[in-house]
Design an enzyme around this catalytic site. Structure first.
Site, mmCIF file in Angstrom:
data_model
loop_
_atom_site.group_PDB
_atom_site.id
_atom_site.type_symbol
_atom_site.label_atom_id
_atom_site.label_comp_id
_atom_site.label_asym_id
_atom_site.label_seq_id
_atom_site.Cartn_x
_atom_site.Cartn_y
_atom_site.Cartn_z
ATOM 1 N N ASP A 1 -4.953 10.049 9.205
ATOM 2 C CA ASP A 1 -3.622 9.548 9.542
ATOM 3 C C ASP A 1 -3.188 9.963 10.939
ATOM 4 O OD1 ASP A 1 -3.421 8.411 7.054
ATOM 5 O OD2 ASP A 1 -2.428 10.141 6.156
ATOM 6 N N GLU B 1 0.861 -1.187 0.000
ATOM 7 C CA GLU B 1 0.000 0.000 0.000
ATOM 8 C C GLU B 1 0.892 1.230 0.000
ATOM 9 O OE1 GLU B 1 -3.104 2.026 3.097
ATOM 10 O OE2 GLU B 1 -3.140 -0.164 2.976
#
Length: 258
Positions: free
Chosen positions: A58, A47
């Site tokens: 995030d 990924e």
């Protein structure tokens, strides 16, 4: 390439180990070298994060990696070029993790053209609601690139069924509330949530967010078809502790054989 290539990562009871790397953290040559290493180490899918200035999903480790990439002048065009170059050397499926804004700023059609040139097999867009996925889903379907859905602990059964019935590749089951990052342990209800997701889709189910130890991997892999490890992989790559990454991959393989 594309959807079929990702299916192969889960065939015959295989358990997928999916490491996350931030595109351009340390430069584009470093990105290519890290992908080569992860491919050789036996990762199932890689990924690749697209750095963005407002990464709402995030945690701090991935935010810092994205900032390093942006501060170093990395662009989406440069990441695509690096992926196209390394694609000639590796077979491992590429999944991009990108926010919607970089896709729209680049131009949807242009973005997908470059995905095809770079050998990208799937994309994850964490801030794209299911109700708005037609912004990009038909174009991706035509290109045979999987739009990988995210489901969360709070997703009702009906929504999980609806989201996964129109999806390809695998289902990304978010295992914590909040942002990515290292966690010490998981609440017991996560197990029942993952089993619920598994029972309502024919796609492989991959657990992600907060998985940071071999014990986490072993715990999740007994329920799911694979795991994504992000923040911990970034830390280990940054500190050149690559043998520990190999141990994560080995933990997945051992569970597969058990």
């Amino acid at each position: 390439m594309g959807v079929e290539k990702m299916k192969a990562a889960f065939e015959n009871g295989k358990k997928a180990f999916i490491p996350y790397v931030m595109g351009g953290d340390g430069g584009l040559e470093k990105l290519k070298e890290r992908i080569r290493f992860l491919d050789e180490a036996g990762a199932s899918i890689v990924e690749i994060g697209i750095p963005f200035s407002d990464p709402v999903a995030d945690g701090p480790t991935i935010q810092r990696a994205g900032k390093r990439a942006l501060d170093g002048g990395v662009t989406l065009k440069g990441i695509f070029q690096a992926l196209a170059e390394v694609r000639k050397e590796v077979q491992i499926p590429f999944v991009l993790m990108t926010y919607l804004n970089p896709v729209l700023a680049f131009g949807k059609e242009h973005f997908i053209e470059r995905c095809l040139e770079a050998g990208v097999d799937g994309i994850i867009v964490p801030d794209l609601p299911y109700e708005e996925q037609d912004i990009i889903a038909p174009l991706l379907r035509t290109a045979n690139i999987a739009l990988i859905p995210l489901v969360t602990v709070t997703s009702p059964i009906e929504r999980i069924e609806k989201i996964t019935s129109e999806s390809e590749g695998f289902v990304y089951a978010v295992t914590v509330a909040g942002v990515t990052g290292v966690r010490q342990n998981f609440k017991e209800e996560i197990h029942s949530y993952l089993e619920k997701v598994k029972s309502h889709t024919n796609l492989p189910v991959v657990a992600g967010f907060g998985i940071s130890t071999k014990e986490h991997v072993e715990e999740m892999i007994t329920i799911c078809d694979g795991v994504v490890v992000g923040s911990k992989i970034i830390e280990l790559l940054e500190n050149e502790k690559r043998e520990e990454i190999c141990e994560f991959i080995q933990a997945t393989k051992q569970k597969e054989e058990a």
